[in-house]
Design a protein around this motif. Structure first.
Motif, mmCIF file in Angstrom:
data_model
loop_
_atom_site.group_PDB
_atom_site.id
_atom_site.type_symbol
_atom_site.label_atom_id
_atom_site.label_comp_id
_atom_site.label_asym_id
_atom_site.label_seq_id
_atom_site.Cartn_x
_atom_site.Cartn_y
_atom_site.Cartn_z
ATOM 1 N N VAL A 19 1.162 -1.026 -0.148
ATOM 2 C CA VAL A 19 0.068 0.571 0.193
ATOM 3 C C VAL A 19 1.251 1.777 -0.377
ATOM 4 O O VAL A 19 1.405 1.514 0.797
ATOM 5 C CB VAL A 19 -1.128 0.128 1.509
ATOM 6 N N THR A 147 1.777 4.635 10.952
ATOM 7 C CA THR A 147 1.048 5.287 9.616
ATOM 8 C C THR A 147 -0.170 5.471 9.416
ATOM 9 O O THR A 147 -0.582 6.629 8.560
ATOM 10 C CB THR A 147 1.561 3.994 8.673
ATOM 11 N N ILE A 180 -3.004 -6.350 7.646
ATOM 12 C CA ILE A 180 -2.863 -4.865 7.885
ATOM 13 C C ILE A 180 -2.540 -4.702 9.058
ATOM 14 O O ILE A 180 -3.033 -4.518 9.900
ATOM 15 C CB ILE A 180 -3.111 -3.894 6.575
ATOM 16 N N VAL A 207 1.740 -3.968 3.624
ATOM 17 C CA VAL A 207 2.517 -3.276 4.386
ATOM 18 C C VAL A 207 2.588 -1.761 3.346
ATOM 19 O O VAL A 207 1.834 -1.832 2.696
ATOM 20 C CB VAL A 207 3.993 -3.901 4.532
#
Ligand code: 3NM
Length: 533
Positions: A19, A147, A180, A207
């Motif tokens: 990703v 993230t 994820i 990831v």
């Protein structure tokens, strides 16, 4: 109605799903297109273009360039959330979150060929997505990640397992699932191992930072893919993968004398992060069985100790917030080198703090063995209804069958070996379950006997890592047969302790010298145990 599996999905290798992210904290001044190109060459099989801040025109521009790269390598490009961008560049599909456009509408716009993935963080969401016609699931958030800070549910590997199990009830089995959330080279193998349900497992992992933040995306992708493809069975699995595990107890017991001999002669390191009450006694028991104890709760030195070929005990008998951090550092260090860890959740059912500590530790890494009394094992399993008083198990209302079933179920859930101690001990790796009746009543009258048993089993795991169930069985028998022998000579708990230390040492020496209990056949004749179906 779930739809027939998308034939396009079948040709995709879902093992490693990238990703993208263009935020400065992750991408820095690197080139997004270059990273994706390199990562695909390193082994990425699916790319999702995820951009939360750019204008549509700029997104279409980047997506078109990305598509040229992914097409060159024959991997699909999916667009996060933006059906319009997908249509504009002719990408293979979209990935949609729970708050994005619904699957049916996206399908209407994109057509039946398009790959449509959906984010799911619960069995209910997974079920709905499948019924709505999703082609694959992105499940998470596995672990908290910098993230994406607006994630709603941190589900851990247990949450992944529940979703995978729920996905397996119908046609959904054919839908690929990737996990994820903070997955990287240090935890990918355990995520794959711990998340597997009895009949379903992840098809891969997704990831962002593990590749997008890397200065060497090709190498990072290659490393991840190698870890994903090389089954970590030797380290993780409770049941040896090559040898069909025998359930013939006599045969199993016949292997234990050699394991005991190897242990007695080993001087193997037994690293104890154990409670302050029992440290001296545990260290003496370790010495008595042939291991070399080190009592260190200093997290930063765990990495050096982990490389010495021994085992780690995490015994949370006197847990504090600082110690919890040290336990996690210890787990990371031992998991990183594939060395065994035994978890002793002392007093786990006694307080909310301890129940929370159990959850934290179960999410932080992988234990080869979980050992505790009935209250503690119930707390780890989340099944205990009673309040544990202090660190003792308290009265039991469970039948032997229920106890055996509990250890077996927990072993299957955690994919490790579980031991419930008591008058009868129950040991299981989820496939083999044995009830052991050896020991001495004096073990229950002194402090630290359970903690010491944990330390003994841990070092046995290091000596015989290829079958952790058998290693644990050998350690238990060394400990309990010595206790039986000491119990015959002592006049109470005070004299039991030195007699027990003597007996541990003596049993080891007799095994080495094949005399006394070490004479062929004699050891096995002392074992009181049976397999439980
Ligand atoms: N989706 P990293 S977590 C994009 O839970 C994304 O749905 C998530 O980034 C979800 O691999 C996440 O750097 C970010 O931890 C994952």
């Amino acid at each position: 109605m779930s739809r027939t599996p998308n034939p396009k999905c079948r040709s995709i290798d879902w093992s490693l799903y990238l990703v993208t992210d263009s935020t400065p904290a992750i991408l820095g001044d690197k080139d997004l297109l270059h990273i994706v190109d390199e990562a695909i060459q390193g082994g990425v099989g699916v790319v999702q273009y995820r951009e939360k801040h750019a204008d549509t025109g700029a997104m279409v521009d980047v997506a078109a360039k990305l598509h040229a790269i992914t097409r060159k390598h024959g991997v699909p490009l999916l667009i996060n959330d933006r059906v319009d961008v997908c249509l504009a560049v002719g990408a293979e599909g979209v990935h949609i979150g729970q708050d994005d456009m619904d699957v049916a509408r996206a399908r209407q716009l994109l057509g039946s060929d398009a790959i449509i993935g959906v984010t799911a963080s619960s069995p209910g969401e997974a079920d709905r997505a499948i019924k709505d016609g999703a082609d694959y699931l992105g499940i998470g958030t596995t672990f908290a990640t910098p993230t994406k800070t607006d994630t709603k549910h941190i589900i851990g590997t247990r949450g992944l397992q529940q979703i995978l199990a729920a996905c397996d009830t119908g046609t959904a089995k054919t839908i690929p699932c990737v996990a994820i959330g903070s997955i990287n080279a240090s935890n990918v193998q355990r995520v794959l191992h711990q998340s597997a349900s009895d009949s379903n497992r992840l098809n891969g992992i997704a990831v962002v930072s593990a590749i997008m933040a890397s200065l060497e995306p090709h190498r990072s992708a290659r490393t991840l893919l190698d870890l994903i493809k090389s089954a970590p069975e030797k380290f993780y699995t409770a049941v040896p993968p090559q040898i069909p595990p025998t359930t013939d107890l006599k045969l199993l017991i016949s292997h234990t004398p050699n394991i005991i001999r190897a242990h007695v002669a080993s001087g193997v390191i037994c690293h104890n992060m154990t409670n302050t009450v029992v440290q001296n006694f545990v260290a003496n028991v370790c010495l008595g069985t042939g291991s070399s104890p080190i009592m260190s709760e200093n997290g930063p030195e765990a990495a050096d100790l982990a490389r010495l070929g021994g085992a780690l005990v995490i015994n949370m008998g006197t847990v504090t917030p600082d110690k919890l951090d040290a336990y996690i550092a210890g787990m990371r260090a031992y998991n990183a080198v594939g060395a065994p860890i035994l978890f002793d959740p002392v007093g786990g059912g006694a307080t909310g703090v301890r129940r929370a500590a159990i959850e934290t530790l179960l999410a932080a890494g992988f234990f080869s063995v979980i050992k505790g009394n009935e209250g503690e094992i119930g707390a780890v399993a989340g099944t205990s209804t009673g309040q544990q008083r202090g660190v003792d198990a308290g009265p039991s209302n469970s039948s032997p069958e229920q106890k055996a079933q509990l250890v077996k179920t927990l072993a299957r859930r955690e994919h490790c070996v579980v031991l419930m101690t008591g008058k009868t001990d129950y040991l299981s790796d989820g496939t083999r379950t044995v009830a052991i009746h050896n020991g001495s009543r004096w073990l229950g009258k002194i402090t630290g006997s359970g903690c010491a048993l944990g330390a003994v089993i841990a070092s046995y795991l290091a000596v015989h890592p290829e079958d952790k169930f058998l290693a644990a069985l050998a350690g238990i028998l060394h400990f309990e047969l010595a206790a039986e022998s000491a119990g015959e000579y002592c006049s109470g708990p005070g004299t039991f302790i030195p007699a027990f230390l003597d007996a541990l040492n003596q049993l080891g020496q007799e095994m080495l010298g094949q005399e006394g209990i070490g004479q062929p056949g004699f050891f096995a004749s002392q074992v009181k145990a049976e397999m439980v179906p």
